[in-house]
Design a protein around this motif. Structure first.
Motif, short mmCIF file in Angstrom:
data_model
loop_
_atom_site.label_atom_id
_atom_site.label_comp_id
_atom_site.label_asym_id
_atom_site.label_seq_id
_atom_site.Cartn_x
_atom_site.Cartn_y
_atom_site.Cartn_z
N CYS A 94 0.84 -1.19 0.00
CA CYS A 94 0.00 0.00 0.00
C CYS A 94 0.88 1.25 0.00
CB CYS A 94 -1.00 -0.02 1.16
SG CYS A 94 -2.39 1.12 0.92
N HIS A 97 4.15 0.36 -1.39
CA HIS A 97 4.07 0.26 -2.85
C HIS A 97 4.24 1.64 -3.48
CE1 HIS A 97 2.23 -0.88 -6.75
NE2 HIS A 97 1.30 0.05 -6.55
N GLN A 98 3.59 2.62 -2.89
CA GLN A 98 3.61 3.97 -3.44
C GLN A 98 4.96 4.66 -3.24
OE1 GLN A 98 0.29 5.65 -1.36
NE2 GLN A 98 -1.13 4.12 -2.19
N VAL A 108 2.59 9.30 -7.67
CA VAL A 108 1.54 8.84 -6.75
C VAL A 108 0.55 9.99 -6.59
CG1 VAL A 108 1.01 8.03 -4.43
CG2 VAL A 108 3.16 7.34 -5.54
N HIS A 135 -7.62 2.02 0.34
CA HIS A 135 -6.79 3.11 -0.19
C HIS A 135 -7.60 4.01 -1.11
CE1 HIS A 135 -6.24 1.74 -4.46
NE2 HIS A 135 -6.55 0.58 -3.94
N GLN A 138 -3.01 6.12 -5.33
CA GLN A 138 -2.55 5.08 -6.25
C GLN A 138 -1.26 5.53 -6.93
OE1 GLN A 138 -5.09 3.37 -9.20
NE2 GLN A 138 -6.95 3.52 -7.95
N CYS A 155 -7.71 -0.14 -10.34
CA CYS A 155 -6.31 0.16 -10.01
C CYS A 155 -5.41 -0.43 -11.09
CB CYS A 155 -5.96 -0.41 -8.64
SG CYS A 155 -4.34 0.06 -8.01
N ALA A 158 -1.69 -2.17 -9.68
CA ALA A 158 -1.91 -2.70 -8.34
C ALA A 158 -0.74 -3.52 -7.82
CB ALA A 158 -3.18 -3.55 -8.31
N GLN A 170 -0.50 -2.82 -4.09
CA GLN A 170 -1.37 -1.78 -3.56
C GLN A 170 -2.34 -2.30 -2.49
OE1 GLN A 170 -1.58 1.79 -4.08
NE2 GLN A 170 -2.69 1.24 -2.22
#
Length: 227
Positions: A94, A97-98, A108, A135, A138, A155, A158, A170
């Protein structure tokens, strides 16, 4: 193998007593892989001495945005880039990931399409998986070298694979039904539109692909691949 957990957020107080803080959640999620863990609460400004302090790195989720102005964001991005340079595998979930994507030149944003909450179905590395999500932000533009290996209609990016270097997703494969239900009931009202919360609540109990993701994370830490 020593995994350094970079804690970028705090579990809501009303849920932490039952479920533990994020590091404990991930230790439970990856149990049975004979990993050793050390936690660094980067959200409180606690950082390792450098990327060599662990054999691999895991970046947790957070209520904060990767693009927000917090004193710990830039050092965390530096650590991500340092881990890449040192050849240390990195896994992000999440927010994790970003921040990996952002640290390497990706974009992002707060997604105009709104929120993803509760069980979501993704096409991931050629298979369909169901994972809990929570979330609005993204990755809208992955960095150079990242390969999109997971997506759905909501997404587009993802899951991202940086071959031999990082793997990030994500959604929250570590989130159980009970934890997600707790978020829906106590954290979502007034923040997430009620119709989205109601839809997510109705889907609680959908079989989840948690073990598949735990196995992927463990394989990536050990061998730099997800299949």
């Amino acid at each position: 193998m020593k995994i350094g957990i970079l804690q970028t957020g705090l579990v809501p107080e009303n849920l932490s007593e039952e479920h533990g803080e994020y590091p404990q959640v991930f230790m439970n999620f990856l149990a049975g892989n004979r990993f050793d863990f050390e936690t660094y609460s980067v959200v409180r400004g606690e950082f390792p001495s450098g990327p060599e302090a662990a054999d691999g790195w895991l970046i947790t989720g957070s209520r904060h945005g990767a693009y927000e102005d917090h004193a710990w964001i830039a050092p965390l991005e530096d650590l991500v880039r340092g881990a890449f340079a040192a050849g240390k595998p990195v896994v992000g979930i999440c927010f994790g990931h970003q921040i990996i994507a952002q640290a390497l030149g990706g974009t992002v944003e707060k997604f105009q399409g709104g929120w993803a909450v509760g069980p979501q179905v993704y096409d991931l590395n050629g298979a369909q998986v169901t994972l809990n999500a929570w979330h609005q932000d993204q990755v809208t533009s992955p960095p150079k070298g990242a390969i999109t290996v997971g997506s759905n209609d909501f997404c587009a990016h993802a899951a991202l694979l940086y071959p031999g270097q990082a793997y990030s997703v994500q959604p929250h494969p570590e989130f159980s039904d009970a934890y997600t239900k707790g978020l829906i009931d106590t954290r979502g009202p007034g923040i997430v539109p009620q119709n989205i919360l109601d839809d997510a609540d109705a889907k609680i109990g959908t079989p989840l692909s948690q073990k598949a993701l735990a196995d992927q994370f463990a394989l990536f830490f050990r061998e730099g691949r997800i299949a």
